[in-house]
Design an enzyme around this catalytic site. Structure first.
Site, PDB file in Angstrom:
ATOM      1  N   GLY A 198       0.789   4.540  -9.319  1.00 26.27           N
ATOM      2  CA  GLY A 198       0.723   3.626 -10.456  1.00 26.27           C
ATOM      3  C   GLY A 198       1.469   4.077 -11.696  1.00 26.27           C
ATOM      4  CG  ASN A 240       7.677   2.369 -12.075  1.00 29.07           C
ATOM      5  OD1 ASN A 240       8.332   2.451 -13.111  1.00 29.07           O
ATOM      6  ND2 ASN A 240       8.099   2.841 -10.918  1.00 29.07           N
ATOM      7  CG  MET A 268       4.701   1.992  -0.482  1.00 22.99           C
ATOM      8  SD  MET A 268       6.459   2.141  -0.871  1.00 22.99           S
ATOM      9  CE  MET A 268       7.060   2.898   0.631  1.00 22.99           C
ATOM     10  CE  LYS A 269       1.335  -5.625   3.985  1.00 20.95           C
ATOM     11  NZ  LYS A 269       2.001  -5.350   5.230  1.00 20.95           N
ATOM     12  CB  ILE A 270       8.519  -5.782   4.406  1.00 25.66           C
ATOM     13  CG1 ILE A 270       9.195  -4.412   4.261  1.00 25.66           C
ATOM     14  CG2 ILE A 270       9.534  -6.900   4.515  1.00 25.66           C
ATOM     15  CD1 ILE A 270      10.044  -3.997   5.423  1.00 25.66           C
ATOM     16  CG  LEU A 271       6.191  -9.095  -0.358  1.00 28.41           C
ATOM     17  CD1 LEU A 271       6.605  -9.358  -1.790  1.00 28.41           C
ATOM     18  CD2 LEU A 271       4.700  -9.303  -0.173  1.00 28.41           C
ATOM     19  CG  ASN A 330      11.029  -3.434  -5.506  1.00 29.24           C
ATOM     20  OD1 ASN A 330       9.954  -2.901  -5.783  1.00 29.24           O
ATOM     21  ND2 ASN A 330      11.884  -2.904  -4.651  1.00 29.24           N
ATOM     22  CG  HIS A 334      15.353   0.749  -4.162  1.00 31.09           C
ATOM     23  ND1 HIS A 334      14.479   0.916  -3.115  1.00 31.09           N
ATOM     24  CD2 HIS A 334      16.477   1.407  -3.817  1.00 31.09           C
ATOM     25  CE1 HIS A 334      15.058   1.631  -2.176  1.00 31.09           C
ATOM     26  NE2 HIS A 334      16.277   1.944  -2.577  1.00 31.09           N
TER      27      HIS A 334
END
Length: 188
Positions: free
Chosen positions: A13, A15, A91-94, A108, A110
Site C-alpha cells: 500500500g 502508492n 496483482m490481478k489481470i482484469l 495503473n 508500472h
C-alpha cells in the site's frame, strides 16, 4: 467538490499512502472513496483503515469463477461512481468485461519505462539487459497487459552498483510522486 476515486491494491500500500497524502491536500481534485484489496493480508488495508477509508477484501478464491469475482468487484465500485479507478500494486489481470465497464477510467502505475519490460521482474530484467535508465509509467489499463496509452513517465539512471532491490526502491520513490500528480492532472 472532490471527485471519487477507487484504489485497488494487493500488497503493502505504499502508492495508496502517497495518493492518500495528496488527497488530503485542500486543492487536490479527488478523494479516495473506496479501497479494495485482492489479498486479505495486504498491509494497504491497515493504511486505509487508519485513514478512515471504506475498504473491502474481494479475494478470487471466495468465488467459483472469475466472472462472479469481477461481478462482486464491479458492484462495489459502481456504488462509488468513481471518476478514476487506480491500480496500485493490484496483482490481478482484469477481464475485457471489467475494462469495458470502466472504459478510459482505469489507470495503473508500472515499475518500468513502458513499453519496455511489461509484466513482472522489471528491475532484474532491466539490469540484466544493461539498460542505462529505468523508471515508472502511469498508463491507461486495456486488455493488453501493460499496453494501454501512456499518460506519464519518470526516468531514473541505473547506477552500476544497483541491484534489483536498490533499483526497486529508487523507482518506488518516483512512483510516489508521479502517481498522485497524474491523478491530479487527469481530474483537474
Amino acid at each position: 467538490m472532490k471527485k471519487n476515486i477507487v484504489v485497488l491494491i494487493s500488497g503493502r500500500g505504499s502508492n495508496l499512502e502517497s495518493i492518500i497524502s495528496a488527497a488530503n491536500k485542500k486543492n487536490f481534485p479527488a478523494k479516495i472513496s473506496l479501497v479494495i484489496s485482492s489479498n486479505r493480508s495486504a498491509l494497504g488495508l491497515k493504511i486505509a483503515e487508519k485513514n478512515h477509508i471504506k475498504n473491502f477484501v474481494v479475494e478470487q478464491k471466495e468465488f467459483s469463477n472469475n466472472e462472479l469475482y469481477e461481478e462482486d468487484l464491479i458492484g462495489k465500485i459502481v456504488q462509488q461512481d468513481p471518476s478514476l479507478i487506480c491500480l496500485a500494486g493490484y496483482m490481478k489481470i482484469l477481464s475485457k468485461k471489467f475494462i469495458n465497464k470502466f472504459k478510459d477510467k482505469i489507470i495503473n502505475i508500472h515499475p518500468s519505462l513502458l513499453p519496455d519490460y511489461k509484466g513482472l521482474n522489471t528491475h532484474e530484467r532491466a539490469i540484466r539487459a544493461g539498460e542505462k535508465y529505468s523508471g515508472c509509467t502511469v498508463h491507461y489499463v486495456t486488455e493488453e497487459l501493460d499496453g494501454g496509452k501512456i499518460i506519464a513517465q519518470e526516468r531514473i539512471l541505473i547506477s552500476p552498483s544497483d541491484t534489483p532491490e536498490t533499483l526497486s526502491r529508487k523507482v518506488l520513490e518516483r512512483e510516489h510522486i508521479i502517481y498522485p500528480k497524474t491523478i491530479e492532472s487527469l481530474l483537474s
